[in-house]
Design an enzyme around this catalytic site. Structure first.
Site, PDB file in Angstrom:
ATOM      1  N   LYS A   1      -4.702 -13.043 -25.875  1.00 46.15           N
ATOM      2  CA  LYS A   1      -5.577 -14.217 -25.824  1.00 46.15           C
ATOM      3  C   LYS A   1      -5.743 -14.851 -27.195  1.00 46.15           C
ATOM      4  CE  LYS A   1      -9.208 -12.377 -24.078  1.00 46.15           C
ATOM      5  NZ  LYS A   1      -8.636 -11.032 -24.013  1.00 46.15           N
TER       6      LYS A   1
ATOM      7  N   THR B   1      -3.727 -14.604 -29.806  1.00 45.07           N
ATOM      8  CA  THR B   1      -2.442 -15.191 -30.182  1.00 45.07           C
ATOM      9  C   THR B   1      -2.248 -16.530 -29.482  1.00 45.07           C
ATOM     10  OG1 THR B   1      -1.485 -12.993 -30.511  1.00 45.07           O
ATOM     11  CG2 THR B   1       0.057 -14.815 -30.186  1.00 45.07           C
TER      12      THR B   1
ATOM     13  N   ARG C   1     -13.651 -14.701 -32.062  1.00 46.18           N
ATOM     14  CA  ARG C   1     -14.544 -13.588 -32.401  1.00 46.18           C
ATOM     15  C   ARG C   1     -14.035 -12.859 -33.640  1.00 46.18           C
ATOM     16  NH1 ARG C   1     -14.014 -10.042 -27.431  1.00 46.18           N
ATOM     17  NH2 ARG C   1     -11.945 -10.970 -27.496  1.00 46.18           N
TER      18      ARG C   1
ATOM     19  N   LYS D   1      -6.299  -0.403 -30.001  1.00 44.68           N
ATOM     20  CA  LYS D   1      -6.038  -1.762 -29.545  1.00 44.68           C
ATOM     21  C   LYS D   1      -5.529  -2.675 -30.658  1.00 44.68           C
ATOM     22  CE  LYS D   1      -8.071  -5.515 -26.832  1.00 44.68           C
ATOM     23  NZ  LYS D   1      -7.725  -6.627 -27.709  1.00 44.68           N
TER      24      LYS D   1
ATOM     25  N   ALA E   1     -16.451  -7.452 -24.531  1.00 43.79           N
ATOM     26  CA  ALA E   1     -16.729  -8.016 -23.210  1.00 43.79           C
ATOM     27  C   ALA E   1     -16.901  -6.957 -22.133  1.00 43.79           C
ATOM     28  CB  ALA E   1     -15.630  -8.981 -22.802  1.00 43.79           C
TER      29      ALA E   1
ATOM     30  N   PHE F   1     -11.297  -9.738 -22.872  1.00 48.74           N
ATOM     31  CA  PHE F   1     -10.693  -9.073 -21.718  1.00 48.74           C
ATOM     32  C   PHE F   1     -10.369 -10.069 -20.604  1.00 48.74           C
ATOM     33  CE2 PHE F   1     -12.974  -5.341 -23.663  1.00 48.74           C
ATOM     34  CZ  PHE F   1     -11.824  -4.744 -24.135  1.00 48.74           C
TER      35      PHE F   1
ATOM     36  N   PHE G   1       7.224 -12.038 -23.940  1.00 49.18           N
ATOM     37  CA  PHE G   1       7.639 -10.895 -24.749  1.00 49.18           C
ATOM     38  C   PHE G   1       9.167 -10.802 -24.740  1.00 49.18           C
ATOM     39  CE2 PHE G   1       3.279  -9.983 -24.444  1.00 49.18           C
ATOM     40  CZ  PHE G   1       2.953  -8.978 -25.343  1.00 49.18           C
TER      41      PHE G   1
ATOM     42  N   TRP H   1       3.909 -16.507 -30.201  1.00 44.61           N
ATOM     43  CA  TRP H   1       4.057 -15.306 -31.019  1.00 44.61           C
ATOM     44  C   TRP H   1       5.335 -15.386 -31.856  1.00 44.61           C
ATOM     45  CZ3 TRP H   1       7.720 -11.377 -31.323  1.00 44.61           C
ATOM     46  CH2 TRP H   1       7.330 -10.227 -32.043  1.00 44.61           C
TER      47      TRP H   1
END
Length: 556
Positions: A71, A73, A94, A105, A273, A301, A381, A409
Site C-alpha cells: 500500500k 509503495t 503513517r 514485516k 490497524a 492492512f 511482482f 516498485w
C-alpha cells in the site's frame, strides 16, 4: 536489483525547503530537522482555512500476506505518477513503528523506486514522535502509581487500572508484568502490562486531534480505570493532561519529507490497524488536502480493517470523505487466498488466482458499501506470470471494477501512469455517495454486528462473559455512544487467520471491550490479538549493521 536502502542511498534529495516551496509552505511555517526533513507548523491550516480542499484518495488493500501487499509503495508511486501527468499531488502516510522494522514485516517507507526519503531516518527515530508518545503515555503511568503511593486520594481500585505502559518495540516478555516490587519505597505491587507504542491511546489521540488544545482536552478525558465505588476515573482528575500535552508540543506537528522523485510527502502518526484505527493523523491529511490538488492517503492492512476504521472513525471526527479508493492487490496474495502455501507463492497457479479473487471481490464490495468508486491496483511482482495477470484482469472485468497494472516498485512514477490517468478520470466522472455503516448512538453489540455482517461477511458476534460485563459497565458510565474499533487478525476477514478467501458462516468472538475515551472510540478485542507483538525466530535486526562512517546496511 538494488535493495530498498541501496536505492534510497543513491538518491539525490532536494533540500526540504525546496519541497516546501512546491506546495506553498512559507519559510516561517517550516521547522527543519537537518537538510531533508522538517516539521510543519499548524499555522498552515489557519492560513489556508478558506482554501478549497483538493480531492481525497484512500489507498487500501485486499487481506494481506505477512509481508504486506504494498500500500505504501502504491501510494507513493501513485503520487509520483500524478505529478508526472500534471497534477499537484501530496501523499500523507503513517510513521513506521520500530517493532516491525526489527521484526518481520519491515518498515513503512515504500519500496523499490517508490519510496519516501531519507528512508533510514523515517524507519528509525525520524523526528522523535514515537518517543514523545511513549514519554507522554508513561508519564501518565508514573503519575497513577505515584498517586496510589502517596495516599490514593481518588480511591483508585488498583485491581482495575486499565492504563498500560508502552514501548515502541516488539517484546513478548513485557506482555504481563508486576510493578511496584522492592518494598515500601517502591510503591504498591500490582499486575501491569505493556503494549506497543502504536497501540497506545496517546497515538490514537494524536491522530484524531484538531490542534494542541484539543489534544490536551482529549488527554483529560482518558479513562484510566475506576474507583472503589466503580466510577470511572479520568486523567483530568489526576491533573497531568497539561504535562502530557507539553511532551507532545512538537510531535503534534506533521512531518514533511519527499519521495525519490521529490514529490512532497507528509508523514505523521502510525497506529496499527489490527489493534488500533490504522490511519495517519487527521492534521496531516487535512494539510495534504489544502496543499495539493489531490491528496493520497492510506489505511493499514486490508479494507476490512484500516479502511473501515478510516470511514467510521477518522471521517466521523474529521468531517471528510474520500472521493475515490485505490485497492491494492497482488497475484501472490490472491494465490494464498486460493489455497497455495506460502512457500509456493512464486510458482505459477492460474486457478489459484481465480479462486482467490473472492477476497478481492469482497474488499471491493466493502468499499462500495460506503458509496465509493474503486480502482484496483495490481502491485506487480517479478514472479507474476502473464497468464496469472490475464486471469486477474479478466476477473476484474467480469466483476465490473476498473483495474490498472501498477509497476511503481520497479519503475517509480512512470510505472503508475496508467493508474494515475484512470484515477483522474474516475475523480472527474464519479462522485462518492456518503454512507454511514451504523449509528454511533446504537448499542455496542449492534454496531459490532453491522461491521461483522456488512464488512467481514460473517453472521454476527459472540461475547465472553467478561466482555458482556465490560459493555454493561460502559453503558452505566454513559460511554457506549462512540464508534467501534475492532482489534482482530489482519490475515482473514474473520477473527481466525486460517480462514482465507471470503469465508461465510462465521461469528466474531469478542473477549475484551474497553473505551478509548480520549480518542473517542470503543475497542473490541478478539481472542487472537496481541497488543504487544513478539519478534520472530530470526528477526530482521540480525541482518542489520552500521559501519564506522555511519552507513547503514540491511534495512530492507
Amino acid at each position: 536489483m538494488l535493495s530498498d536502502i541501496e536505492i534510497a542511498q543513491k538518491n539525490v534529495m532536494e533540500p526540504i525547503s525546496k519541497i516546501a516551496d512546491k506546495v506553498g509552505i512559507l519559510p516561517e511555517e517550516l521547522e527543519q530537522y537537518g537538510h531533508y526533513k522538517a516539521k510543519i507548523s499548524l499555522d498552515v491550516l489557519k492560513r489556508l482555512e478558506k482554501k478549497p480542499d483538493g480531492k481525497l484518495v484512500l489507498v487500501t488493500a485486499i487481506t494481506p500476506t505477512p509481508a504486506g501487499e504494498g500500500k505504501s509503495t502504491t501510494s507513493i508511486g501513485l503520487a509520483q505518477a500524478l505529478n508526472r501527468v500534471g497534477k499537484k499531488a501530496v501523499v500523507a502516510l503513517r510513521e513506521p513503528s520500530l517493532g516491525p522494522v526489527f521484526g518481520i514485516k519491515g518498515g513503512a517507507a515504500g519500496g523499490g523506486y517508490a519510496q519516501v526519503v531519507p528512508m533510514d531516518d523515517i524507519n528509525l527515530h525520524f523526528t522523535g514522535d514515537m518517543h514523545a508518545i511513549t514519554a507522554a503515555n508513561n508519564l501518565l503511568s508514573a503519575m497513577i502509581d505515584n498517586h496510589i503511593h502517596h495516599g490514593n486520594e481518588l480511591r483508585l481500585d488498583a485491581r482495575q487500572i486499565t492504563w498500560r505502559r508502552v514501548m515502541d518495540m516488539n517484546d513478548r516478555a513485557l506482555r504481563n508484568v508486576v510493578v511496584g516490587l522492592g518494598g515500601k519505597v517502591c510503591g504498591f505491587p500490582r499486575q501491569d502490562a505493556f503494549t506497543i507504542t502504536v497501540a497506545s491511546e496517546i497515538m490514537a489521540i494524536l491522530c484524531l486531534a484538531k490542534d494542541l488544545e484539543d489534544l490536551k482536552a482529549r488527554f483529560g478525558r482518558i479513562v484510566i480505570g475506576c474507583d472503589l465505588d466503580g466510577n470511572p476515573v479520568h486523567v483530568h482528575q489526576l491533573g497531568c493532561e497539561g504535562a502530557m500535552a507539553m511532551l507532545m508540543k512538537d510531535a503534534i506537528k506533521p512531518n514533511l519529507v519527499q519521495t525519490l522523485e521529490h514529490t512532497p510527502a507528509i508523514i505523521h502518526g502510525g497506529p496499527f490497524a489490527n489493534i488500533a484505527h490504522g490511519c495517519n493523523s487527521l492534521l496531516a491529511t487535512k494539510m495534504a488536502l489544502k496543499l495539493g490538488d489531490i491528496a493520497i492517503t492510506e489505511a493499514g492492512f486490508g479494507a476490512d480493517l484500516g479502511a473501515e476504521k478510516f470511514m467510521d472513525i477518522k471521517c466521523h471526527y474529521g468531517n471528510l470523505y474520500p472521493d475515490a479508493v485505490v485497492l491494492v492487490a497482488t497475484i501472490r496474495a490472491l494465490k494464498m487466498h486460493g489455497g497455495v502455501a506460502k512457500a509456493d507463492l512464486s510458482q505459477e497457479n492460474v486457478q489459484a488466482v481465480s479462486d482467490g479473487f473472492s477476497n478481492l471481490a469482497k474488499q471491493v464490495e466493502n468499499m462500495r458499501t460506503f458509496g465509493l468508486p474503486v480502482l484496483v491496483a495490481i502491485n506487480k511482482f517479478a514472479t507474476d506470470t502473464p497468464a496469472e495477470i490475464d486471469m486477474l484482469l479478466q476477473k476484474c472485468a467480469s466483476y465490473g471494477v476498473e483495474v490498472s497494472l501498477n509497476e511503481c516498485w520497479e519503475k517509480g512514477g512512470e510505472g503508475g501512469i496508467d493508474m494515475a490517468n484512470k484515477l483522474v478520470a474516475m475523480l472527474e466522472e464519479q462522485k462518492p455517495q456518503k454512507v454511514e455503516l451504523y449509528d454511533v448512538n446504537d448499542t455496542i453489540p449492534n454496531k459490532l454486528k453491522a461491521i461483522v455482517t456488512k464488512i467481514y461477511g460473517g453472521d454476527g458476534v459472540t461475547f465472553t462473559p467478561n466482555a458482556k460485563k465490560q459493555i454493561k459497565q460502559l453503558e452505566d458510565w454513559g460511554l457506549d455512544k462512540l464508534p467501534v474499533c475492532v482489534a482482530k487478525t489482519q490475515y482473514s476477514l474473520s477473527d481466525n487467520p486460517a480462514l482465507l478467501g471470503a469465508p461465510k458462516g462465521f461469528k466474531i468472538n469478542v473477549q475484551d471491550v474497553r473505551v478509548s475515551n480520549g480518542a473517542g472510540f470503543i475497542v473490541c478485542q478478539t481472542s487472537n490479538i496481541m497488543v504487544m507483538p513478539g519478534l520472530p525466530k530470526k528477526p530482521a535486526a540480525l541482518k542489520m549493521d552500521i559501519d564506522n562512517n555511519g552507513k547503514i546496511y540491511g534495512l530492507f
